[in-house]
Design a protein around this motif. Structure first.
Motif, PDB file in Angstrom:
ATOM      1  N   GLU A 105      28.320 -55.892 -48.038  1.00 57.45           N
ATOM      2  CA  GLU A 105      28.426 -56.722 -46.834  1.00 57.45           C
ATOM      3  C   GLU A 105      28.596 -55.909 -45.558  1.00 57.45           C
ATOM      4  OE1 GLU A 105      28.072 -59.946 -46.426  1.00 57.45           O
ATOM      5  OE2 GLU A 105      27.761 -60.389 -48.551  1.00 57.45           O
ATOM      6  N   VAL A 106      29.120 -54.687 -45.678  1.00 54.33           N
ATOM      7  CA  VAL A 106      29.452 -53.882 -44.489  1.00 54.33           C
ATOM      8  C   VAL A 106      28.515 -52.674 -44.410  1.00 54.33           C
ATOM      9  CG1 VAL A 106      31.285 -52.633 -43.286  1.00 54.33           C
ATOM     10  CG2 VAL A 106      31.865 -54.603 -44.741  1.00 54.33           C
ATOM     11  N   PRO A 107      27.531 -52.707 -43.521  1.00 56.23           N
ATOM     12  CA  PRO A 107      26.579 -51.583 -43.425  1.00 56.23           C
ATOM     13  C   PRO A 107      27.262 -50.252 -43.124  1.00 56.23           C
ATOM     14  CG  PRO A 107      25.815 -53.490 -42.159  1.00 56.23           C
ATOM     15  CD  PRO A 107      27.215 -53.794 -42.587  1.00 56.23           C
ATOM     16  N   GLU A 108      28.376 -50.288 -42.388  1.00 59.29           N
ATOM     17  CA  GLU A 108      29.076 -49.046 -42.047  1.00 59.29           C
ATOM     18  C   GLU A 108      29.611 -48.335 -43.281  1.00 59.29           C
ATOM     19  OE1 GLU A 108      29.479 -51.750 -38.430  1.00 59.29           O
ATOM     20  OE2 GLU A 108      29.424 -51.940 -40.603  1.00 59.29           O
ATOM     21  N   ILE A 109      29.947 -49.096 -44.337  1.00 55.99           N
ATOM     22  CA  ILE A 109      30.399 -48.472 -45.584  1.00 55.99           C
ATOM     23  C   ILE A 109      29.210 -47.844 -46.304  1.00 55.99           C
ATOM     24  CG2 ILE A 109      31.410 -48.909 -47.863  1.00 55.99           C
ATOM     25  CD1 ILE A 109      33.131 -51.053 -46.599  1.00 55.99           C
ATOM     26  N   GLU A 110      28.113 -48.570 -46.355  1.00 55.49           N
ATOM     27  CA  GLU A 110      26.901 -48.060 -47.000  1.00 55.49           C
ATOM     28  C   GLU A 110      26.404 -46.792 -46.300  1.00 55.49           C
ATOM     29  OE1 GLU A 110      24.208 -48.130 -50.034  1.00 55.49           O
ATOM     30  OE2 GLU A 110      25.779 -49.620 -49.730  1.00 55.49           O
ATOM     31  N   GLU A 111      26.569 -46.749 -44.966  1.00 52.96           N
ATOM     32  CA  GLU A 111      26.113 -45.595 -44.189  1.00 52.96           C
ATOM     33  C   GLU A 111      27.174 -44.500 -44.112  1.00 52.96           C
ATOM     34  OE1 GLU A 111      25.199 -47.407 -40.488  1.00 52.96           O
ATOM     35  OE2 GLU A 111      23.576 -48.632 -41.323  1.00 52.96           O
ATOM     36  N   GLU A 112      28.326 -44.719 -44.778  1.00 53.48           N
ATOM     37  CA  GLU A 112      29.428 -43.755 -44.862  1.00 53.48           C
ATOM     38  C   GLU A 112      30.082 -43.481 -43.510  1.00 53.48           C
ATOM     39  OE1 GLU A 112      28.050 -40.301 -46.917  1.00 53.48           O
ATOM     40  OE2 GLU A 112      27.808 -41.353 -48.819  1.00 53.48           O
ATOM     41  N   ILE A 113      29.949 -44.430 -42.596  1.00 48.54           N
ATOM     42  CA  ILE A 113      30.687 -44.351 -41.332  1.00 48.54           C
ATOM     43  C   ILE A 113      32.125 -44.788 -41.580  1.00 48.54           C
ATOM     44  CG2 ILE A 113      30.870 -45.291 -38.983  1.00 48.54           C
ATOM     45  CD1 ILE A 113      27.803 -45.628 -39.055  1.00 48.54           C
ATOM     46  N   VAL A 114      32.276 -45.836 -42.382  1.00 47.08           N
ATOM     47  CA  VAL A 114      33.589 -46.321 -42.815  1.00 47.08           C
ATOM     48  C   VAL A 114      33.716 -46.011 -44.296  1.00 47.08           C
ATOM     49  CG1 VAL A 114      35.019 -48.368 -43.181  1.00 47.08           C
ATOM     50  CG2 VAL A 114      33.705 -48.128 -41.068  1.00 47.08           C
ATOM     51  N   ARG A 115      34.876 -45.529 -44.711  1.00 48.87           N
ATOM     52  CA  ARG A 115      35.091 -45.237 -46.137  1.00 48.87           C
ATOM     53  C   ARG A 115      36.273 -46.025 -46.669  1.00 48.87           C
ATOM     54  NH1 ARG A 115      38.750 -40.561 -47.367  1.00 48.87           N
ATOM     55  NH2 ARG A 115      39.941 -40.119 -45.478  1.00 48.87           N
ATOM     56  N   ILE A 116      36.153 -46.442 -47.901  1.00 51.32           N
ATOM     57  CA  ILE A 116      37.245 -47.121 -48.598  1.00 51.32           C
ATOM     58  C   ILE A 116      38.088 -46.052 -49.267  1.00 51.32           C
ATOM     59  CG2 ILE A 116      37.840 -48.736 -50.447  1.00 51.32           C
ATOM     60  CD1 ILE A 116      35.175 -50.166 -49.877  1.00 51.32           C
ATOM     61  N   VAL A 117      39.352 -45.944 -48.857  1.00 56.09           N
ATOM     62  CA  VAL A 117      40.228 -44.886 -49.356  1.00 56.09           C
ATOM     63  C   VAL A 117      40.942 -45.317 -50.628  1.00 56.09           C
ATOM     64  CG1 VAL A 117      42.163 -43.364 -48.794  1.00 56.09           C
ATOM     65  CG2 VAL A 117      40.561 -44.069 -46.999  1.00 56.09           C
ATOM     66  N   ALA A 118      41.413 -46.557 -50.671  1.00 57.20           N
ATOM     67  CA  ALA A 118      42.173 -47.028 -51.835  1.00 57.20           C
ATOM     68  C   ALA A 118      42.053 -48.543 -51.943  1.00 57.20           C
ATOM     69  CB  ALA A 118      43.638 -46.623 -51.723  1.00 57.20           C
ATOM     70  N   VAL A 119      42.182 -49.027 -53.178  1.00 57.11           N
ATOM     71  CA  VAL A 119      42.155 -50.463 -53.442  1.00 57.11           C
ATOM     72  C   VAL A 119      43.242 -50.794 -54.460  1.00 57.11           C
ATOM     73  CG1 VAL A 119      40.785 -52.437 -54.237  1.00 57.11           C
ATOM     74  CG2 VAL A 119      39.660 -50.540 -53.079  1.00 57.11           C
ATOM     75  N   THR A 176      44.148 -58.951 -53.077  1.00 54.21           N
ATOM     76  CA  THR A 176      43.686 -57.557 -53.036  1.00 54.21           C
ATOM     77  C   THR A 176      44.062 -56.936 -51.706  1.00 54.21           C
ATOM     78  OG1 THR A 176      41.817 -57.912 -54.530  1.00 54.21           O
ATOM     79  CG2 THR A 176      41.635 -56.064 -53.029  1.00 54.21           C
ATOM     80  N   LYS A 177      44.478 -55.676 -51.746  1.00 51.90           N
ATOM     81  CA  LYS A 177      44.676 -54.888 -50.531  1.00 51.90           C
ATOM     82  C   LYS A 177      43.701 -53.722 -50.568  1.00 51.90           C
ATOM     83  CE  LYS A 177      49.536 -55.929 -49.524  1.00 51.90           C
ATOM     84  NZ  LYS A 177      49.380 -56.390 -48.126  1.00 51.90           N
ATOM     85  N   ILE A 178      43.041 -53.487 -49.455  1.00 50.95           N
ATOM     86  CA  ILE A 178      42.041 -52.430 -49.390  1.00 50.95           C
ATOM     87  C   ILE A 178      42.299 -51.597 -48.132  1.00 50.95           C
ATOM     88  CG2 ILE A 178      40.402 -54.056 -48.317  1.00 50.95           C
ATOM     89  CD1 ILE A 178      38.148 -52.430 -49.620  1.00 50.95           C
ATOM     90  N   ALA A 179      42.406 -50.275 -48.311  1.00 45.94           N
ATOM     91  CA  ALA A 179      42.664 -49.362 -47.201  1.00 45.94           C
ATOM     92  C   ALA A 179      41.369 -48.674 -46.787  1.00 45.94           C
ATOM     93  CB  ALA A 179      43.705 -48.323 -47.592  1.00 45.94           C
ATOM     94  N   VAL A 180      41.062 -48.711 -45.476  1.00 48.84           N
ATOM     95  CA  VAL A 180      39.809 -48.148 -44.978  1.00 48.84           C
ATOM     96  C   VAL A 180      40.098 -47.161 -43.850  1.00 48.84           C
ATOM     97  CG1 VAL A 180      38.417 -50.128 -45.647  1.00 48.84           C
ATOM     98  CG2 VAL A 180      39.491 -50.099 -43.389  1.00 48.84           C
ATOM     99  N   ASP A 181      39.131 -46.277 -43.609  1.00 41.21           N
ATOM    100  CA  ASP A 181      39.305 -45.265 -42.563  1.00 41.21           C
ATOM    101  C   ASP A 181      37.931 -44.865 -42.040  1.00 41.21           C
ATOM    102  OD1 ASP A 181      40.788 -43.515 -40.944  1.00 41.21           O
ATOM    103  OD2 ASP A 181      40.406 -41.834 -42.303  1.00 41.21           O
ATOM    104  N   THR A 182      37.931 -44.163 -40.913  1.00 36.45           N
ATOM    105  CA  THR A 182      36.697 -43.638 -40.343  1.00 36.45           C
ATOM    106  C   THR A 182      36.999 -42.380 -39.541  1.00 36.45           C
ATOM    107  OG1 THR A 182      34.789 -44.134 -38.934  1.00 36.45           O
ATOM    108  CG2 THR A 182      36.909 -45.025 -38.241  1.00 36.45           C
ATOM    109  N   LEU A 183      36.005 -41.526 -39.408  1.00 38.26           N
ATOM    110  CA  LEU A 183      36.130 -40.340 -38.568  1.00 38.26           C
ATOM    111  C   LEU A 183      35.516 -40.562 -37.189  1.00 38.26           C
ATOM    112  CD1 LEU A 183      35.227 -37.564 -41.197  1.00 38.26           C
ATOM    113  CD2 LEU A 183      37.499 -38.259 -40.404  1.00 38.26           C
TER     114      LEU A 183
END
Length: 413
Positions: A237-251, A266-273
């Motif tokens: 659903e999130v193109p930024e994750i597919e493009e590795e702009i946003v990464r899922i760190v933990a679930v 569910t809790k999901i932790a995300v990050d970006t550079l």
């Protein structure tokens, strides 16, 4: 060369191939192995000639199928020798030279040893039929393992077929145009909120395991409760994750809470550079469109998307969302113990219903989280406990250093 007739052989291979979703070469391999076992049974029953048949006795025998002639031959690879002592594995040089004058002792030759039609009896035919059923199952398992091992840990589209005890049997495919294969969705991997499942109901499933070797039932284990399904849905659903702009760190996911009074969460932790990208906002989407698509696929499961931080205090505070945190005290970094101070009106929100919120936060961050009432928190008492705990750790260390110094002092050198 002689031929044992099998009327309709070509059609039989075609039918089995379609019914079992097996390629024709796999069906032919299974049939060859089964016919060879039938031949072994024939030899042991009717043509033993006092021979002791070891396990590898028939390793030099093979079966050749003739689809056009609708039959098969039994062939044996034999060693050319001057004097024959074992007719099943050896052949005389003089006999071979009658058809191949250039033959030499020590070579090998393939010999037709097909029995007469009437000799291949009923017992051998029964053995062949039994072995064929087993070999076909083996071929199916082998093909399923080879086909799905590469997609283990991914999400497949499933369709409910039937129910076996508490498990749901679903049909899945490894890709477009590939035949459907049965997979098991056990009760522990189901979502309580979407039961009862209905035949032909479609749903996305996470391929958790491809079983190897013989196993009763489906070779594939799928899940609706695994955290991997959530990761896939967000990536989809999130193109930024597919493009590795946003990464899922933990679930951290609790799809089937211990109490029926508590819903899945569910809790999901995300990050970006990227400085100009909001990773949480990217996952939620405009007006919550992206996260709502994930929630809909999970039948209304509550999802908290939080910002990951390299600072443990900030990360822990974020993980307890939506509670408002006053302070995070890292009591013991080695044992990863933290006290989280919250106003009294935020206590129940931070802890969550039956402890679910703090339980998921602890799993997400890897810290042991103790929620404390800010108004009743005694800083001096807690600091004293920390110092006493530190002293208990330091004292043995100091004593060992003193022992080392004494050892050096006692050393005569």
């Amino acid at each position: 060369m002689s031929l044992l007739n099998l009327p309709g052989l070509g059609q039989m291979v075609e039918v089995i191939s379609k019914e079992r979703n097996l390629p024709k070469h796999a069906v032919q391999n299974a049939l060859r192995e089964a016919l060879l076992k039938g031949y072994e049974r024939f030899r042991k029953t009717y043509r033993s000639d006092g021979i002791t048949f070891e396990e590898e006795y028939f390793n030099n025998f093979d079966v050749e199928l003739d689809l056009e002639g609708e039959g098969f031959r039994v062939l044996a690879t034999k060693m050319i020798v001057d004097e024959v002592s074992d007719a099943d594995h050896e052949i005389g040089l003089s006999e071979v030279r009658e058809v191949a004058p250039e033959a030499q002792a020590g070579g090998t030759v393939v010999v037709d040893v097909t029995p007469e039609q009437g000799d291949f009896g009923r017992m051998a035919a029964i053995q062949t039929k039994q072995v064929l059923a087993q070999k076909l199952r083996d071929q199916q398992r082998k093909i399923i393992q080879e086909e799905f091992q590469d997609v283990e840990g991914t999400v497949l589209q499933g369709r409910v077929l039937r129910f076996e005890n508490t498990s749901v049997i679903v049909a899945v495919s490894s890709g477009f145009g590939q035949p459907e294969v049965e997979a098991e969705l056990p009760k522990r991997e189901q979502l309580a909120g979407e039961r009862p499942y209905r035949p032909n109901m479609t749903l996305k499933v996470y391929l958790k395991k491809v079983f190897e070797g013989s196993r009763r039932g489906p070779q594939l284990l799928v899940s609706r409760a695994d955290a991997g399904l959530v990761v896939y849905l967000f990536a989809n659903e999130v193109p930024e994750i597919e493009e590795e702009i946003v990464r899922i760190v933990a679930v951290a996911r609790e799809a089937n809470p211990p109490s029926p009074a508590v819903g899945p969460r569910t809790k999901i932790a995300v990050d970006t550079l990227e400085r100009d990208v909001d990773p949480v906002g990217a996952c939620i989407g405009a007006r919550g469109a992206r996260i709502q698509a994930v929630v809909a696929e999970l039948r209304g499961e509550k999802i908290d998307v939080i910002r990951w931080s390299p600072d443990p205090s900030t990360y822990i505070a974020n993980s307890l969302s939506p509670a408002r945190i006053q302070e995070v005290r890292l009591i013991n970094a080695n044992e990863r113990i933290a006290h989280v101070l919250v106003p009294e009106d935020q206590l129940s929100l931070a802890i969550g219903k039956e402890g679910q919120n703090v339980r998921l936060a602890a799993r997400l961050t890897g810290w042991k989280i103790d929620i404390k009432n800010l108004a009743k928190y005694d800083y001096e008492e807690e600091d004293r406990k920390i110092q006493e705990s530190s002293a208990r750790i330091i004292e043995p260390y100091d004593q060992s250093e003193q022992d080392d110094e004494n050892d050096y002092a006692d050393d005569p050198e």
